[in-house]
Design an enzyme around this catalytic site. Structure first.
Site, PDB file in Angstrom:
ATOM      1  N   LYS A 114    -119.636 -13.466 -43.671  1.00  9.48           N
ATOM      2  CA  LYS A 114    -120.078 -12.133 -44.101  1.00  9.48           C
ATOM      3  C   LYS A 114    -119.112 -11.060 -43.665  1.00  9.48           C
ATOM      4  O   LYS A 114    -118.910 -10.070 -44.380  1.00  9.48           O
ATOM      5  CB  LYS A 114    -121.483 -11.833 -43.559  1.00  9.48           C
ATOM      6  CG  LYS A 114    -122.567 -12.620 -44.265  1.00  9.48           C
ATOM      7  CD  LYS A 114    -123.928 -11.990 -44.089  1.00  9.48           C
ATOM      8  CE  LYS A 114    -124.958 -12.765 -44.893  1.00  9.48           C
ATOM      9  NZ  LYS A 114    -126.331 -12.332 -44.642  1.00  9.48           N
ATOM     10  N   LYS A 197    -128.310 -22.823 -60.897  1.00  4.50           N
ATOM     11  CA  LYS A 197    -129.665 -22.440 -60.491  1.00  4.50           C
ATOM     12  C   LYS A 197    -130.066 -21.086 -61.059  1.00  4.50           C
ATOM     13  O   LYS A 197    -129.227 -20.203 -61.189  1.00  4.50           O
ATOM     14  CB  LYS A 197    -129.735 -22.363 -58.954  1.00  4.50           C
ATOM     15  CG  LYS A 197    -130.331 -23.608 -58.323  1.00  4.50           C
ATOM     16  CD  LYS A 197    -130.235 -23.591 -56.829  1.00  4.50           C
ATOM     17  CE  LYS A 197    -131.303 -22.765 -56.149  1.00  4.50           C
ATOM     18  NZ  LYS A 197    -131.282 -22.972 -54.679  1.00  4.50           N
ATOM     19  N   LYS A 200    -130.880 -14.207 -59.622  1.00  3.66           N
ATOM     20  CA  LYS A 200    -130.912 -12.815 -60.080  1.00  3.66           C
ATOM     21  C   LYS A 200    -129.513 -12.225 -60.208  1.00  3.66           C
ATOM     22  O   LYS A 200    -129.339 -11.176 -60.788  1.00  3.66           O
ATOM     23  CB  LYS A 200    -131.774 -11.965 -59.142  1.00  3.66           C
ATOM     24  CG  LYS A 200    -131.325 -12.010 -57.704  1.00  3.66           C
ATOM     25  CD  LYS A 200    -132.362 -11.353 -56.808  1.00  3.66           C
ATOM     26  CE  LYS A 200    -132.050 -11.645 -55.363  1.00  3.66           C
ATOM     27  NZ  LYS A 200    -133.156 -12.106 -54.583  1.00  3.66           N
TER      28      LYS A 200
END
Ligand code: TRP
Length: 334
Positions: A114, A197, A200
């Site tokens: 991250k 998959k 969103k």
């Protein structure tokens, strides 16, 4: 697992919940509330590590809470709470920070990934100490099982390491949690790209069915679902490798009707009919959830009350654990 096994799952309040989240995870949470002592935290403090704009986290927290109650989590069975409502999380997180080494936190792959992605942007110290807040979440509830995917195993390991170290330093205080594989739900793929998959982050949104989609929108997405160009008499059959689009529709249909994909396939000969029937079956499942969700979002008083019930139940456990921790360290009683 028994009714007294304490199971904690937490999710960050980000984004809208879709059919893949529901069939893959939430449906199992609803079943699980009768089989174990289930705690579900909406971890709003965790999302502050990267939230950029004011006013967003509160809305997403309420929206996720409404969704969890709408899908059927019952405040009398499960303990559903917002992390920031239980101050013990932040309090124990500090103590966790004092019982973990800088080097251990530096080796966390999630932090490394991250912080690289945020190169040039603000990288908060919270992103670095994130695992200590997560350790607090878990240890506060004497949690036995934490259902998580592989990406979270390192977090459970560091939680155990901290607990073991604390218990050695200050005496037996924490229950050692275990990572468990979540009960397998359906693996729902995108309606537009059935090899990836449902998610969103997809560009158009046409492949992703949201729980809050109106019935007409759900039907439209299913009618446009990608199948294939095979038109033989046996075109509707369950074969994930050769016919991923058709298999996805069959699995979704099966998941919402409690049948097997093979049995569903026997009922249809044409893609068009399968798409319409699957859309209708999904609408029949999602519509009551969507309606309850809207009701709750329109009744903020009721939503706040439900979250207060959860926070009180959570606090009753968390405060006892925190007191045990203070006593073990030998802090001055308040
Ligand atoms: N880190 C988890 C995730 O990103 C969320 C999380 C926070 C969590 N605290 C937790 C999960 C405690 C399980 C238990 O998915």
């Amino acid at each position: 697992m028994s009714n007294s096994t304490r199971v904690l799952s937490c999710i960050q309040p980000t984004g809208d919940v879709h059919l893949g989240n529901y069939l893959g995870a939430l449906q199992n949470w609803v079943r699980g509330q009768h089989e174990c002592d289930a705690f579900h935290g909406i971890v709003d403090l965790h999302s502050l590590t990267v939230t950029e704009e004011p006013g967003i986290v509160g809305e997403t927290t309420l929206s996720l809470a409404a969704m969890l109650f709408a899908v059927g989590l019952d405040p009398d069975d499960a303990t559903v709470f917002a992390q920031s409502h239980v101050a013990e999380h932040s309090q124990l997180a500090w103590i966790m920070q004092c019982n973990v080494a800088y080097g251990e936190l530096s080796r966390m792959t999630q932090f490394k990934d991250k912080s690289v992605k945020r190169d040039g942007q603000f990288i908060s110290a919270g992103l670095f100490t994130y695992p200590t807040l997560m350790a607090a979440d878990i240890l506060l509830y004497d949690t036995n099982h934490v259902p998580v995917g592989n990406d979270q195993h390192q977090h459970i390991e560091i939680t155990r390491d901290i607990a073991i170290r604390f218990n050695r330093r200050f005496g037996e205080t924490f229950v050692l949690p275990e990572a468990v594989t979540p009960a397998a739900g359906a693996r729902v793929m995108s309606l537009q790209d059935p090899t990836s998959k449902m998610s969103k982050s997809e560009d158009s949104g046409a492949g992703c069915v949201y729980i809050v989609d109106e019935p007409a929108a759900v039907m439209k997405k299913f009618k446009r679902a990608v199948t294939d160009s095979d038109t033989g008499p046996d075109a509707v059959r369950y074969d994930r490798a050769a016919k991923p689009g058709v298999a996805n529709l069959l699995e979704i249909h099966a998941a919402v009707t409690g049948r097997t994909p093979e049995a569903v396939a026997d009922d249809y000969e044409q893609y068009g009919a399968l798409k319409v029937a699957t859309g209708e079956a999904v609408v029949a499942t999602l519509d009551p959830i969507r309606i309850r969700y809207i009701e709750l979002m329109d009744d903020r008083g009721e939503l706040a009350r439900l979250l207060r019930v959860g926070a009180e139940k959570a606090r009753a456990v968390a405060s006892v654990t925190l007191q045990r921790v203070h006593d073990a360290i030998g802090m001055v009683p308040a």
